[in-house]
Design a protein around this motif. Sequence first.
Motif, PDB file in Angstrom:
ATOM      1  N   VAL A  70       0.833  -1.015   0.080  1.00  0.00           N
ATOM      2  CA  VAL A  70      -0.067  -0.113   0.023  1.00  0.00           C
ATOM      3  C   VAL A  70       0.757   1.288  -0.060  1.00  0.00           C
ATOM      4  O   VAL A  70       1.862   1.401   0.807  1.00  0.00           O
ATOM      5  N   GLY A  71       0.404   2.341  -0.804  1.00  0.00           N
ATOM      6  CA  GLY A  71       1.156   3.453  -0.827  1.00  0.00           C
ATOM      7  C   GLY A  71       2.153   3.620  -1.867  1.00  0.00           C
ATOM      8  O   GLY A  71       2.801   4.418  -2.268  1.00  0.00           O
ATOM      9  N   LEU A  72       2.542   2.634  -2.720  1.00  0.00           N
ATOM     10  CA  LEU A  72       3.585   2.777  -3.674  1.00  0.00           C
ATOM     11  C   LEU A  72       2.776   2.745  -5.196  1.00  0.00           C
ATOM     12  O   LEU A  72       1.708   1.866  -5.297  1.00  0.00           O
ATOM     13  N   PRO A  73       3.200   3.728  -5.958  1.00  0.00           N
ATOM     14  CA  PRO A  73       2.598   3.555  -7.152  1.00  0.00           C
ATOM     15  C   PRO A  73       2.736   2.334  -8.023  1.00  0.00           C
ATOM     16  O   PRO A  73       3.802   1.539  -7.946  1.00  0.00           O
ATOM     17  N   LEU A  74       1.582   2.036  -8.825  1.00  0.00           N
ATOM     18  CA  LEU A  74       1.752   0.651  -9.298  1.00  0.00           C
ATOM     19  C   LEU A  74       2.726   0.273 -10.392  1.00  0.00           C
ATOM     20  O   LEU A  74       3.010  -0.696 -10.615  1.00  0.00           O
ATOM     21  N   ASP A  75       3.396   1.589 -10.675  1.00  0.00           N
ATOM     22  CA  ASP A  75       4.364   1.255 -11.807  1.00  0.00           C
ATOM     23  C   ASP A  75       5.985   1.326 -11.104  1.00  0.00           C
ATOM     24  O   ASP A  75       6.902   1.380 -11.677  1.00  0.00           O
ATOM     25  N   ASN A  76       5.838   1.588  -9.782  1.00  0.00           N
ATOM     26  CA  ASN A  76       6.976   1.262  -9.188  1.00  0.00           C
ATOM     27  C   ASN A  76       7.873   0.048  -9.107  1.00  0.00           C
ATOM     28  O   ASN A  76       6.941  -1.213  -8.939  1.00  0.00           O
ATOM     29  N   PRO A  77       8.972  -0.149  -9.467  1.00  0.00           N
ATOM     30  CA  PRO A  77       9.702  -1.605  -9.837  1.00  0.00           C
ATOM     31  C   PRO A  77       9.480  -2.425  -8.459  1.00  0.00           C
ATOM     32  O   PRO A  77       9.254  -3.713  -8.789  1.00  0.00           O
ATOM     33  N   SER A 101      -6.954  -7.244 -10.763  1.00  0.00           N
ATOM     34  CA  SER A 101      -5.842  -6.461  -9.874  1.00  0.00           C
ATOM     35  C   SER A 101      -6.499  -5.396  -8.968  1.00  0.00           C
ATOM     36  O   SER A 101      -7.821  -5.213  -8.981  1.00  0.00           O
ATOM     37  N   PHE A 102      -5.508  -4.792  -8.409  1.00  0.00           N
ATOM     38  CA  PHE A 102      -6.480  -3.842  -7.332  1.00  0.00           C
ATOM     39  C   PHE A 102      -5.455  -2.922  -7.027  1.00  0.00           C
ATOM     40  O   PHE A 102      -3.977  -2.850  -7.006  1.00  0.00           O
ATOM     41  N   GLN A 103      -5.782  -1.299  -7.002  1.00  0.00           N
ATOM     42  CA  GLN A 103      -4.922  -0.294  -6.938  1.00  0.00           C
ATOM     43  C   GLN A 103      -4.535  -0.343  -5.430  1.00  0.00           C
ATOM     44  O   GLN A 103      -4.985  -1.171  -4.484  1.00  0.00           O
ATOM     45  N   ALA A 104      -3.315   0.381  -4.825  1.00  0.00           N
ATOM     46  CA  ALA A 104      -2.959   0.345  -3.530  1.00  0.00           C
ATOM     47  C   ALA A 104      -2.847   1.778  -3.186  1.00  0.00           C
ATOM     48  O   ALA A 104      -2.065   2.374  -2.131  1.00  0.00           O
ATOM     49  N   ASP A 105      -3.866   2.344  -3.495  1.00  0.00           N
ATOM     50  CA  ASP A 105      -4.067   3.850  -2.975  1.00  0.00           C
ATOM     51  C   ASP A 105      -4.916   3.821  -1.565  1.00  0.00           C
ATOM     52  O   ASP A 105      -5.821   3.292  -1.425  1.00  0.00           O
ATOM     53  N   PRO A 106      -4.062   4.353  -0.693  1.00  0.00           N
ATOM     54  CA  PRO A 106      -4.782   4.477   0.726  1.00  0.00           C
ATOM     55  C   PRO A 106      -6.260   4.950   0.735  1.00  0.00           C
ATOM     56  O   PRO A 106      -7.023   4.687   1.674  1.00  0.00           O
ATOM     57  N   ASN A 107      -6.440   5.910  -0.064  1.00  0.00           N
ATOM     58  CA  ASN A 107      -7.898   6.571  -0.057  1.00  0.00           C
ATOM     59  C   ASN A 107      -8.900   5.706  -0.630  1.00  0.00           C
ATOM     60  O   ASN A 107     -10.117   5.913  -0.358  1.00  0.00           O
ATOM     61  N   THR A 108      -8.801   4.805  -1.609  1.00  0.00           N
ATOM     62  CA  THR A 108      -9.598   3.951  -1.988  1.00  0.00           C
ATOM     63  C   THR A 108      -9.658   2.427  -1.791  1.00  0.00           C
ATOM     64  O   THR A 108     -10.275   1.703  -2.146  1.00  0.00           O
ATOM     65  N   ILE A 109      -8.631   2.051  -1.106  1.00  0.00           N
ATOM     66  CA  ILE A 109      -8.293   0.638  -0.896  1.00  0.00           C
ATOM     67  C   ILE A 109      -9.327  -0.027  -0.269  1.00  0.00           C
ATOM     68  O   ILE A 109      -9.724  -1.397  -0.622  1.00  0.00           O
ATOM     69  N   GLY A 174      -0.002  -3.347   3.790  1.00  0.00           N
ATOM     70  CA  GLY A 174      -0.103  -4.114   2.563  1.00  0.00           C
ATOM     71  C   GLY A 174      -1.621  -4.295   2.252  1.00  0.00           C
ATOM     72  O   GLY A 174      -2.360  -3.926   3.267  1.00  0.00           O
ATOM     73  N   VAL A 175      -1.936  -4.955   1.102  1.00  0.00           N
ATOM     74  CA  VAL A 175      -3.494  -5.423   1.062  1.00  0.00           C
ATOM     75  C   VAL A 175      -3.401  -6.742   0.353  1.00  0.00           C
ATOM     76  O   VAL A 175      -2.388  -6.927  -0.334  1.00  0.00           O
ATOM     77  N   THR A 176      -4.319  -7.606   0.962  1.00  0.00           N
ATOM     78  CA  THR A 176      -4.048  -8.861   0.431  1.00  0.00           C
ATOM     79  C   THR A 176      -5.464  -9.563   0.295  1.00  0.00           C
ATOM     80  O   THR A 176      -6.407  -9.270   1.038  1.00  0.00           O
TER      81      THR A 176
END
Length: 234
Positions: A70-77, A101-109, A174-176
């Motif tokens: 959670v918190g890293l942009p999805l394009d982060n390696p 898939s799912f985003q890892a944006d804390p605002n929408t997770i 994290g999100v799982t």
Amino acid sequence: MKITITDTYEELSALAAIQLFEAVKQKNDLNCCLATGASPMGMYKNFIDMVKQVNLNIDHVLWTKLDEWVGLPLDNPSTCESFLKTYFLEPLDIKSEQFLSFQADPNTIQQECETIHNKLNERPLDICILGLGKNGHLGLNEPGEYLIPNAHVVQLDALSQTHDMLNHQVVTQGVTLGLYEILNAKKIIFLVNGADKKAVYQKLMKKEISTTLPASFLWLHDNVEMIVMRDVAE
């Protein structure tokens, strides 16, 4: 739980890839949950080679992401998303609509967790690929006083916060997928690789089910194929 012990990582990877390949041949619209990290990497390479060798049609398979930082942009390696795109999705030209898939944006997770859970209720997992965490976690279901059944946000324990994938980046959540969604899979391919997993593997083999060892809940599932390296098992 069926346990197969292998002498090499190459053998572990090949056996796991064959199981996934045969499952896709038998059901070309299956839903498969993909783990990330060093354990399944060789499996994915073998599976890709097998698919390309016979030109197997995988256009109707759904591939589901197991977890994310959670918190890293999805394009982060360092993200699970980037790992799966690099080592699985792009080599197979998987279409975006075939990847759950799912985003890892804390605002929408939180909302995304509900969405993922609902989608997996509609189309449950046929296969779930898992590795054994150094702390005994499954996905990012961390050891603790209790476990949450559905997809959820989790506070990472200290060991997970230093995961090799993160490359020293600071991530605390994290999100799982939850244990219900994982154990609801028809089949689980469970890979145990790395000599640093020996202690937690030995604890797992006591067959004592505890929330302090999330992987122990796999003993409740009736179709788990564990493939483990000999240097871990002995």
